[in-house]
Design a protein around this motif. Structure first.
Motif, PDB file in Angstrom:
ATOM      1  N   ASP A  83       0.852  -1.188   0.000  1.00  0.00           N
ATOM      2  CA  ASP A  83       0.000   0.000   0.000  1.00  0.00           C
ATOM      3  C   ASP A  83       0.889   1.240   0.000  1.00  0.00           C
ATOM      4  N   SER A 100       5.068   3.662   2.287  1.00  0.00           N
ATOM      5  CA  SER A 100       4.520   2.396   1.818  1.00  0.00           C
ATOM      6  C   SER A 100       4.666   1.356   2.922  1.00  0.00           C
ATOM      7  N   HIS A 119      -3.248   7.719  -3.416  1.00  0.00           N
ATOM      8  CA  HIS A 119      -3.226   6.396  -2.795  1.00  0.00           C
ATOM      9  C   HIS A 119      -3.241   5.330  -3.884  1.00  0.00           C
ATOM     10  N   PHE A 121      -2.057   0.798  -4.603  1.00  0.00           N
ATOM     11  CA  PHE A 121      -1.523  -0.446  -4.058  1.00  0.00           C
ATOM     12  C   PHE A 121      -1.202  -1.411  -5.174  1.00  0.00           C
ATOM     13  N   PHE A 129      -9.523  -6.150  -0.847  1.00  0.00           N
ATOM     14  CA  PHE A 129      -9.104  -4.877  -0.274  1.00  0.00           C
ATOM     15  C   PHE A 129     -10.355  -4.132   0.159  1.00  0.00           C
TER      16      PHE A 129
END
Length: 184
Positions: A83, A100, A119, A121, A129
């Motif tokens: 992330d 991260s 943001h 990932f 998620f």
């Protein structure tokens, strides 16, 4: 109780809930408002989102512009992701810096990402998620920064990333800064 870690980027907080295992399985509190309030974070959560992504997927780096800016509280309920939070706050001393961490269903850790951050990932194992948002999604307010911008030096930890067309077209951080007059 949870263990709360303050990160090197002001406002970004990682939370490790206390897990209670026994012969039947385990129990843990996946969210408590007081975890955040102890750190001065007083969001009102209005939307929960869930996605499934296969290993190798990269999503991001996304944000919502004001007045639809969103803080997020993110975690995985199965699998593992890298992330990434990117500081895009105008005038921030950590503008353009990333934090991260690996969100892991076995650790049950969460990451709080404040408003003013990009943001994203990458999926290290097939993952579900989930995340809370402090504002409703608004398509015209959607924005992003190019996930692969070399200036960000992000090691996404995937060999052959699976990326949406939209995520391949966002501006670099330098272009974003020029377009916005210095940030969000």
């Amino acid at each position: 109780m949870a263990e709360v870690h303050i990160t090197p980027i002001p406002g970004v907080v990682e939370i490790f809930p206390k897990v209670y295992p026994d012969n039947r399985g385990y129990f843990f509190e996946s969210f408590r408002q007081d975890w955040l309030e102890k750190e001065g974070i007083t969001e009102t959560w209005v939307q929960d989102n869930q996605s499934f992504s296969q290993k190798g997927t990269v999503r991001g780096l996304h944000f919502q512009r004001a007045p639809f800016a969103q803080a997020k509280l993110v975690r995985v309920i199965s699998g593992k992701v890298l992330d990434v939070a990117l500081d895009l706050r105008k005038g921030s001393p950590t503008f353009g810096k990333i934090y991260s961490t690996i969100l892991d269903a076995e650790k049950n850790n969460l990451l709080y990402v404040p408003k003013g951050f990009g943001h994203g990932f990458s999926v290290l194992e097939d993952a579900i998620f989930v995340y809370k948002c402090s504002n409703y999604y608004n398509k015209p307010a959607e924005g992003g920064v190019l996930w692969s911008d070399p200036a960000l030096e992000i090691n996404w930890m995937v060999d052959e990333p699976i990326i949406s067309e939209k995520d391949q077209e966002w501006p670099t951080l330098a272009e974003f800064k020029n377009l916005t007059g210095g940030g969000l």
